[in-house]
Scaffold this active site. Sequence first.
Site, PDB file in Angstrom:
ATOM      1  N   HIS A  54       0.849  -1.189   0.000  1.00 25.82           N
ATOM      2  CA  HIS A  54       0.000   0.000   0.000  1.00 25.82           C
ATOM      3  C   HIS A  54       0.885   1.240   0.000  1.00 25.82           C
ATOM      4  CE1 HIS A  54      -3.979  -1.815   1.660  1.00 25.82           C
ATOM      5  NE2 HIS A  54      -3.320  -2.721   0.958  1.00 25.82           N
ATOM      6  N   GLU A  56       0.912   3.955   1.681  1.00 28.98           N
ATOM      7  CA  GLU A  56       1.350   4.430   2.989  1.00 28.98           C
ATOM      8  C   GLU A  56       2.522   3.614   3.520  1.00 28.98           C
ATOM      9  OE1 GLU A  56      -3.262   4.670   3.043  1.00 28.98           O
ATOM     10  OE2 GLU A  56      -1.732   3.406   2.163  1.00 28.98           O
ATOM     11  N   CYS A  84      -6.501   2.206   5.291  1.00 36.24           N
ATOM     12  CA  CYS A  84      -7.197   1.000   5.741  1.00 36.24           C
ATOM     13  C   CYS A  84      -6.703   0.627   7.146  1.00 36.24           C
ATOM     14  CB  CYS A  84      -6.933  -0.149   4.770  1.00 36.24           C
ATOM     15  SG  CYS A  84      -5.216  -0.748   4.803  1.00 36.24           S
ATOM     16  N   CYS A  87      -2.837  -0.054   7.282  1.00 35.48           N
ATOM     17  CA  CYS A  87      -2.044   1.165   7.177  1.00 35.48           C
ATOM     18  C   CYS A  87      -2.225   2.060   8.407  1.00 35.48           C
ATOM     19  CB  CYS A  87      -2.399   1.912   5.898  1.00 35.48           C
ATOM     20  SG  CYS A  87      -1.898   1.000   4.418  1.00 35.48           S
TER      21      CYS A  87
END
Length: 148
Positions: A54, A56, A84, A87
Amino acid sequence: MNFESTSFMEEALLEARKALEEGEVPVGAVVVKNGRVIGRGHNCRQKEHDISGHAEIVALKAAGKALQTWALDGCQLYVTLEPCLMCAGAIIQSRVSTLVYGASDPQFGAINSSYHVFDDAETLVSKGEMEQECKALLDEFFAKKRQK
């Protein structure tokens, strides 16, 4: 919205566009310390075959390498989509001081949408930064997916 904040979200949007070009969900992130970008990332789950790919997580890892520490106290994270659960946990664990995100994620968002992970966290949160621009990239991606 101030100019400095907008320019950092624009940097995150550049990362999101890279993800879009690679066929990934267009999410981008940058980590900032003392007014300077020290970590960048965009979604790369498909390309890397990695659930943790992801934006992040990628940006936090890059920032940690740049600072030679996992503790990112005094850093700000700018991301185009509400983080999410995975993260959000990484953001809390990394001790990022401020999270700024663009578009909300009603399905998986862990900050203000589906979950409220930061309710007791010390991280400051600002939402809706360049929201329309962030949403437009996501809408473009998912519209193309539906056409296939």
